[in-house]
Design a protein around this motif. Structure first.
Motif, PDB file in Angstrom:
ATOM      1  N   ASP A   1       0.800  -1.227   0.000  1.00 43.36           N
ATOM      2  CA  ASP A   1       0.000   0.000   0.000  1.00 43.36           C
ATOM      3  C   ASP A   1       0.832   1.275   0.000  1.00 43.36           C
ATOM      4  OD1 ASP A   1       1.004  -0.178   2.542  1.00 43.36           O
ATOM      5  OD2 ASP A   1      -0.944  -0.261   3.561  1.00 43.36           O
ATOM      6  N   LYS A   2       2.175   1.153  -0.063  1.00 43.86           N
ATOM      7  CA  LYS A   2       3.009   2.348  -0.129  1.00 43.86           C
ATOM      8  C   LYS A   2       4.345   2.031  -0.796  1.00 43.86           C
ATOM      9  CE  LYS A   2       5.099   1.816   4.471  1.00 43.86           C
ATOM     10  NZ  LYS A   2       5.383   2.483   5.767  1.00 43.86           N
ATOM     11  N   MET A   3       4.950   3.060  -1.391  1.00 44.36           N
ATOM     12  CA  MET A   3       6.256   2.915  -2.009  1.00 44.36           C
ATOM     13  C   MET A   3       7.325   2.862  -0.913  1.00 44.36           C
ATOM     14  SD  MET A   3       8.377   2.706  -4.574  1.00 44.36           S
ATOM     15  CE  MET A   3       7.348   2.983  -6.016  1.00 44.36           C
ATOM     16  N   LEU A   4       8.176   1.852  -0.956  1.00 40.82           N
ATOM     17  CA  LEU A   4       9.210   1.674   0.054  1.00 40.82           C
ATOM     18  C   LEU A   4      10.499   2.381  -0.347  1.00 40.82           C
ATOM     19  CD1 LEU A   4       8.713  -2.099   0.964  1.00 40.82           C
ATOM     20  CD2 LEU A   4       7.665  -0.076   1.996  1.00 40.82           C
ATOM     21  N   GLU A   5      11.229   2.845   0.654  1.00 40.36           N
ATOM     22  CA  GLU A   5      12.438   3.646   0.417  1.00 40.36           C
ATOM     23  C   GLU A   5      13.477   2.889  -0.404  1.00 40.36           C
ATOM     24  OE1 GLU A   5      16.056   5.774   2.999  1.00 40.36           O
ATOM     25  OE2 GLU A   5      14.379   4.792   4.022  1.00 40.36           O
ATOM     26  N   ASN A   6      13.666   1.609  -0.109  1.00 43.03           N
ATOM     27  CA  ASN A   6      14.706   0.834  -0.790  1.00 43.03           C
ATOM     28  C   ASN A   6      14.211   0.083  -2.021  1.00 43.03           C
ATOM     29  OD1 ASN A   6      16.815   1.657   0.827  1.00 43.03           O
ATOM     30  ND2 ASN A   6      16.577  -0.022   2.281  1.00 43.03           N
ATOM     31  N   ASP A   7      13.007   0.388  -2.457  1.00 45.47           N
ATOM     32  CA  ASP A   7      12.521  -0.134  -3.740  1.00 45.47           C
ATOM     33  C   ASP A   7      13.224   0.658  -4.845  1.00 45.47           C
ATOM     34  OD1 ASP A   7      11.128  -0.834  -6.030  1.00 45.47           O
ATOM     35  OD2 ASP A   7       9.171  -0.821  -5.041  1.00 45.47           O
ATOM     36  N   LEU A   8      13.976  -0.039  -5.690  1.00 46.61           N
ATOM     37  CA  LEU A   8      14.728   0.670  -6.733  1.00 46.61           C
ATOM     38  C   LEU A   8      13.828   1.295  -7.786  1.00 46.61           C
ATOM     39  CD1 LEU A   8      17.942  -1.485  -7.314  1.00 46.61           C
ATOM     40  CD2 LEU A   8      17.500   0.346  -5.686  1.00 46.61           C
ATOM     41  N   SER A   9      12.522   1.030  -7.719  1.00 43.25           N
ATOM     42  CA  SER A   9      11.587   1.706  -8.617  1.00 43.25           C
ATOM     43  C   SER A   9      11.022   2.988  -8.000  1.00 43.25           C
ATOM     44  CB  SER A   9      10.432   0.769  -9.006  1.00 43.25           C
ATOM     45  OG  SER A   9       9.569   0.523  -7.906  1.00 43.25           O
ATOM     46  N   ASN A  10      11.543   3.355  -6.841  1.00 41.85           N
ATOM     47  CA  ASN A  10      11.068   4.561  -6.146  1.00 41.85           C
ATOM     48  C   ASN A  10      11.355   5.808  -6.984  1.00 41.85           C
ATOM     49  OD1 ASN A  10      10.668   6.757  -4.345  1.00 41.85           O
ATOM     50  ND2 ASN A  10      11.135   5.441  -2.593  1.00 41.85           N
ATOM     51  N   PRO A  11      10.335   6.566  -7.377  1.00 37.41           N
ATOM     52  CA  PRO A  11      10.556   7.745  -8.236  1.00 37.41           C
ATOM     53  C   PRO A  11      11.316   8.864  -7.540  1.00 37.41           C
ATOM     54  CG  PRO A  11       8.279   7.689  -7.494  1.00 37.41           C
ATOM     55  CD  PRO A  11       8.904   6.389  -7.056  1.00 37.41           C
ATOM     56  N   ASN A  12      11.435   8.794  -6.217  1.00 28.95           N
ATOM     57  CA  ASN A  12      12.167   9.829  -5.487  1.00 28.95           C
ATOM     58  C   ASN A  12      13.670   9.591  -5.462  1.00 28.95           C
ATOM     59  OD1 ASN A  12       9.783  11.260  -4.713  1.00 28.95           O
ATOM     60  ND2 ASN A  12       9.413   9.717  -3.128  1.00 28.95           N
ATOM     61  N   LEU A  13      14.104   8.428  -5.961  1.00 29.56           N
ATOM     62  CA  LEU A  13      15.536   8.142  -6.000  1.00 29.56           C
ATOM     63  C   LEU A  13      16.211   8.947  -7.109  1.00 29.56           C
ATOM     64  CD1 LEU A  13      15.905   4.257  -5.620  1.00 29.56           C
ATOM     65  CD2 LEU A  13      16.415   6.000  -3.916  1.00 29.56           C
ATOM     66  N   SER A  14      17.300   9.616  -6.779  1.00 34.17           N
ATOM     67  CA  SER A  14      18.115  10.233  -7.824  1.00 34.17           C
ATOM     68  C   SER A  14      18.871   9.128  -8.548  1.00 34.17           C
ATOM     69  CB  SER A  14      19.116  11.213  -7.207  1.00 34.17           C
ATOM     70  OG  SER A  14      20.053  10.515  -6.396  1.00 34.17           O
ATOM     71  N   LYS A  15      19.403   9.457  -9.720  1.00 36.24           N
ATOM     72  CA  LYS A  15      20.195   8.458 -10.449  1.00 36.24           C
ATOM     73  C   LYS A  15      21.388   8.007  -9.604  1.00 36.24           C
ATOM     74  CE  LYS A  15      22.733   7.694 -14.765  1.00 36.24           C
ATOM     75  NZ  LYS A  15      24.170   7.920 -14.581  1.00 36.24           N
ATOM     76  N   GLU A  16      21.987   8.954  -8.880  1.00 34.99           N
ATOM     77  CA  GLU A  16      23.148   8.622  -8.048  1.00 34.99           C
ATOM     78  C   GLU A  16      22.752   7.658  -6.923  1.00 34.99           C
ATOM     79  OE1 GLU A  16      23.912  11.894 -10.512  1.00 34.99           O
ATOM     80  OE2 GLU A  16      22.309  11.719  -9.009  1.00 34.99           O
ATOM     81  N   ALA A  17      21.592   7.920  -6.301  1.00 38.57           N
ATOM     82  CA  ALA A  17      21.134   7.039  -5.228  1.00 38.57           C
ATOM     83  C   ALA A  17      20.774   5.663  -5.773  1.00 38.57           C
ATOM     84  CB  ALA A  17      19.930   7.660  -4.516  1.00 38.57           C
ATOM     85  N   PHE A  18      20.158   5.630  -6.946  1.00 37.67           N
ATOM     86  CA  PHE A  18      19.832   4.359  -7.583  1.00 37.67           C
ATOM     87  C   PHE A  18      21.094   3.529  -7.815  1.00 37.67           C
ATOM     88  CE2 PHE A  18      19.651   1.970 -11.599  1.00 37.67           C
ATOM     89  CZ  PHE A  18      18.617   1.078 -11.319  1.00 37.67           C
ATOM     90  N   LEU A  19      22.151   4.170  -8.316  1.00 36.69           N
ATOM     91  CA  LEU A  19      23.383   3.445  -8.605  1.00 36.69           C
ATOM     92  C   LEU A  19      24.093   3.010  -7.328  1.00 36.69           C
ATOM     93  CD1 LEU A  19      24.731   5.535 -11.619  1.00 36.69           C
ATOM     94  CD2 LEU A  19      23.745   3.234 -11.670  1.00 36.69           C
ATOM     95  N   GLU A  20      24.045   3.836  -6.294  1.00 33.42           N
ATOM     96  CA  GLU A  20      24.663   3.459  -5.024  1.00 33.42           C
ATOM     97  C   GLU A  20      23.969   2.232  -4.435  1.00 33.42           C
ATOM     98  OE1 GLU A  20      25.713   5.302  -0.593  1.00 33.42           O
ATOM     99  OE2 GLU A  20      24.901   6.609  -2.173  1.00 33.42           O
ATOM    100  N   LYS A  21      22.645   2.222  -4.460  1.00 34.59           N
ATOM    101  CA  LYS A  21      21.898   1.072  -3.962  1.00 34.59           C
ATOM    102  C   LYS A  21      22.139  -0.149  -4.850  1.00 34.59           C
ATOM    103  CE  LYS A  21      18.232   3.832  -1.783  1.00 34.59           C
ATOM    104  NZ  LYS A  21      18.400   3.398  -0.389  1.00 34.59           N
TER     105      LYS A  21
END
Length: 306
Positions: free
Chosen positions: A119-139
């Protein structure tokens, strides 16, 4: 024999039996049969002794294929509470696996938590639209290192990743992924053709080229610690940065006729290397260092291409 053992391009127009074809983004049973088959062939382990882990299990396609093949299997997914950004994959396995596989979301291409499930977008979901490209790559790097840690020595860890085009920008994440992990362990890069995507039926005008493939990257784990591969990766990045500086200076000198004073080289480098200079406040010292190492000092304060 797995198609991945015969060709660097794999195409399955039909997905095969396994998993749920209504679950968006799954790789298809025929392809997962290739992936597991390649692992069995490469490690030379009998299927019943081969442990395959899918850390992005999704609808369970790989689980069904592993059962068909007769190999051991562990499936993990964020929807079941398995977060590879903070939880050890190895801790969920009975032993280090012969092969650990991931197929991560590509930075909001398809939303999973809060859409496909939950029922909610999780912080560590790599599909999270709030992730910057840099954060996506770090994760993503944490994901890859976690996979590697869960793989036995001589085993394989692999990921399936695609390209993304958004708001006029294009990212090929596989290139970033290759830089994140040791070159010495990369053994294969294969192209998986995509079929029956939602975008396949659309008509595009102009020069737009639809993305119709993904990349399978496969590494073979050597007997190195995470610290050791971190150092190796850091050295590779340093080499890349140094090589970039040399290329920038060479371009600057070419534009200046092959020979120029240091002050003119500074001026030209400023024009062509803004991004590099933002990352290095001592960029003039870096230019002087590269000139001394890789170019010819024809007279005091004047440098030329070798």
């Amino acid at each position: 024999m797995s198609l991945l053992s015969k060709s660097s391009v794999v195409s399955h127009p039909t997905r095969g039996e396994g998993g749920n074809n209504a679950y968006r983004g799954n790789a298809g049973a025929n392809f997962m049969r290739d992936v597991i088959g390649f692992g069995i062939e490469h490690t030379k382990v009998q299927p019943n002794a081969f442990l395959f882990c899918d850390a992005n299990e999704g609808s369970g396609t790989s689980r069904d294929v592993a059962k068909q093949i007769g190999c051991q299997y562990v499936g993990l997914d964020l929807m079941h509470g398995n977060d590879f950004i903070k939880d050890s994959i190895l801790a969920s396995l009975p032993r280090p696996a012969e092969m650990v596989f991931t197929h991560p979301p590509y930075a909001e291409m398809i939303a999973y938590s809060g859409s496909q499930w939950g029922d909610k977008m999780l912080e560590n979901d790599l599909s999270n639209p709030n992730l910057s490209k840099e954060a996506f790559l770090e994760k993503s790097q944490v994901m890859l290192m976690n996979q590697r840690d869960a793989t036995k020595e001589g085993g394989l860890y692999a990921t399936l990743i695609g390209d993304m085009r958004k708001k006029g920008q294009f990212w090929s994440f596989q290139a970033d992924y290759q830089l994140m992990m040791p070159k010495s362990e990369l053994i294969s890069v294969a192209i998986k053709m995509q079929h029956n995507c939602m975008s396949n039926g659309r008509s595009y005008g102009g020069s737009f080229i639809p993305i119709m493939h993904e990349y399978l990257l496969v590494w073979k784990k050597a007997s190195k610690s995470i610290f050791a591969i971190g150092l190796e990766t850091a050295r590779d990045v340093q080499k890349k940065v140094a090589s970039t500086w040399r290329s920038v200076i060479r371009i600057a000198l070419m534009k200046l006729g092959g020979e120029a004073t240091l002050s003119r080289i500074y001026d030209e480098v400023e024009k062509v290397a803004g991004d590099l200079m933002k990352k290095n406040q001592h960029w003039q010292a870096k230019v002087r260092q590269q000139l001394q190492l890789h170019f010819t000092n024809v007279q005091r304060g004047v440098w030329a291409i070798n």
